[in-house]
Design a protein around this motif. Structure first.
Motif, PDB file in Angstrom:
ATOM      1  N   ASP A   1      21.178  69.454 126.283  1.00 16.29           N
ATOM      2  CA  ASP A   1      21.410  68.279 125.444  1.00 16.29           C
ATOM      3  C   ASP A   1      21.109  67.001 126.212  1.00 16.29           C
ATOM      4  O   ASP A   1      20.969  66.999 127.432  1.00 16.29           O
TER       5      ASP A   1
ATOM      6  N   GLY B   1      32.659  74.317 121.348  1.00 19.95           N
ATOM      7  CA  GLY B   1      31.557  74.420 122.302  1.00 19.95           C
ATOM      8  C   GLY B   1      31.345  75.845 122.785  1.00 19.95           C
ATOM      9  O   GLY B   1      31.755  76.814 122.135  1.00 19.95           O
ATOM     10  N   GLN B   2      30.740  75.976 123.934  1.00 21.93           N
ATOM     11  CA  GLN B   2      30.387  77.283 124.484  1.00 21.93           C
ATOM     12  C   GLN B   2      31.628  78.061 124.906  1.00 21.93           C
ATOM     13  O   GLN B   2      32.459  77.554 125.654  1.00 21.93           O
TER      14      GLN B   2
ATOM     15  N   ALA C   1      35.063  73.069 126.268  1.00 16.10           N
ATOM     16  CA  ALA C   1      35.181  73.606 124.905  1.00 16.10           C
ATOM     17  C   ALA C   1      36.615  74.054 124.624  1.00 16.10           C
ATOM     18  O   ALA C   1      37.186  73.742 123.567  1.00 16.10           O
TER      19      ALA C   1
ATOM     20  N   ASP D   1      28.089  76.373 120.703  1.00 17.19           N
ATOM     21  CA  ASP D   1      27.431  76.461 122.022  1.00 17.19           C
ATOM     22  C   ASP D   1      26.765  75.161 122.471  1.00 17.19           C
ATOM     23  O   ASP D   1      25.764  75.189 123.202  1.00 17.19           O
ATOM     24  N   TRP D   2      27.265  74.015 122.017  1.00 14.46           N
ATOM     25  CA  TRP D   2      26.700  72.695 122.348  1.00 14.46           C
ATOM     26  C   TRP D   2      25.290  72.520 121.783  1.00 14.46           C
ATOM     27  O   TRP D   2      24.556  71.617 122.195  1.00 14.46           O
ATOM     28  N   ASN D   3      24.890  73.362 120.859  1.00 16.32           N
ATOM     29  CA  ASN D   3      23.519  73.374 120.363  1.00 16.32           C
ATOM     30  C   ASN D   3      23.471  72.934 118.898  1.00 16.32           C
ATOM     31  O   ASN D   3      24.183  73.480 118.053  1.00 16.32           O
TER      32      ASN D   3
ATOM     33  N   ASP E   1      31.302  68.230 120.138  1.00 12.96           N
ATOM     34  CA  ASP E   1      30.538  67.035 120.498  1.00 12.96           C
ATOM     35  C   ASP E   1      29.654  66.632 119.320  1.00 12.96           C
ATOM     36  O   ASP E   1      29.481  67.397 118.363  1.00 12.96           O
TER      37      ASP E   1
ATOM     38  N   ASN F   1      26.478  66.234 119.119  1.00  8.90           N
ATOM     39  CA  ASN F   1      25.248  67.019 118.972  1.00  8.90           C
ATOM     40  C   ASN F   1      25.475  68.144 117.968  1.00  8.90           C
ATOM     41  O   ASN F   1      24.674  68.357 117.047  1.00  8.90           O
TER      42      ASN F   1
END
Length: 320
Positions: A41, A168-169, A175, A202-204, A229, A231
């Motif tokens: 990211d 998150g991940q 996370a 996964d922050w994706n 987040d 993102n």
């Protein structure tokens, strides 16, 4: 005799020069960093650039900059490499808060101080760490819950709202802590709000969009989404827009440029303001302070305030 004296003086001068050079070299701090996943990211990309810039601006610092690419095994190997290079200090942005503990312990036993940046390692590893530099992720999650609850109260739906969470991940301390902060605080401020389900993004952004697509199919009614987040939050927003599901309140943590822009458009409600430049500079300064013998707190937090559509003009648009 005169010639011998000149030879002796020359030798003494050369020895003095070598000593001075040796002292100067000894005073240079060699700091290694192994990062989580720079390519995942824009926050991490900006962090790396800011870290290198700050290090380059300090003549007393030499750095070895590594990136684990999200791979725990690679990060452990990078820790081994930095230990073998006999760096003066190691900064680690853990890929997994539990899995890296043996590598951190090895650095500790080698007499190399370890500074954890951005996302802390698991508590059993604290004794091997000199300091943690980064945001208070529990507080971030707690503040995100307050942002969402305040919005629901303003809308008059605090007694019936139903929400989902995109975390998150898995295994990643940030996370875990952001989810915990949110889940612990939400029932305190809005006890009747229902958290229906949590799934990792996964922050994706792309994965988070798919997670949200599945939520939209599964649940006919969703009032709010909390994402670990922005993102991921914007990925969820994109899914809702594509499905024509209007009126969902999106709250994130770590305000990205895309989150800020979505807030400007009135599509995304709020987040937590966190600067990757501050993050990187704080980590490097913490390492320098440790090596300089300064008293550094174990939890060296920098502040991360709430940002919503109501107060966003008080904050500059993020550069990442």
């Amino acid at each position: 005799m005169h010639t011998k004296l000149r030879t002796l003086l020359a030798a003494t001068t050369a020895l003095a020069a070598m000593t001075v050079a040796g002292t100067a070299f000894a005073e240079t701090m060699k700091i290694g960093i192994t990062q989580n996943n720079v390519g995942v990211d824009s926050y991490q990309t900006t962090y790396e650039k800011a870290f290198i810039k700050a290090a380059d601006a300090n003549p007393d610092v030499e750095t070895v900059v590594l990136d684990a690419g999200g791979d725990v095994a690679r990060q452990i190997a990078q820790m081994e490499d930095l230990i073998q290079q006999e760096v003066d200090a190691i900064i680690i942005w853990p890929t997994n808060g539990e899995a890296v503990i043996p590598a951190v312990r090895k650095a500790y036993k080698a007499g190399i101080p370890v500074i954890v940046t951005n996302s802390n390692i698991a508590e059993p590893g604290f004794e091997f760490v000199k300091s943690f530099s980064g945001p208070d992720n529990i507080t971030q999650g707690s503040r995100a819950a307050e942002i969402m609850c305040d919005k629901f109260k303003a809308m008059g739906i605090e007694d019936k709202a139903k929400i989902v969470q995109i975390s998150g991940q898995p295994g990643y301390t940030t996370a875990i802590e952001r989810a915990k902060g949110f889940e612990d605080r939400l029932p305190e401020v809005c006890p009747k709000v229902t958290l229906m389900e949590t799934q990792p993004g996964d922050w994706n952004r792309e994965k988070s969009q798919k997670v949200m697509e599945a939520f939209l199919v599964k649940y006919d009614h969703i009032d709010g989404v909390y994402a670990g987040d922005d993102n991921m939050g914007v990925g969820a927003l994109n899914a809702a827009k594509a499905a024509g599901r209007d009126g969902i309140i999106f709250v994130g943590a770590t305000n990205f440029a895309v989150g800020y822009e979505a807030m400007e458009r009135g599509e995304y409600w709020g987040s937590i303001y966190q600067s990757p430049v501050d993050d990187a500079e704080a980590a490097l300064q913490t390492a320098v302070d440790v090596l300089s013998g300064k008293d550094v707190p174990f939890l060296n937090y920098f502040d991360t305030p709430k940002i919503t559509q109501d107060n966003m003009k008080e904050f500059s648009k993020p550069v990442f």
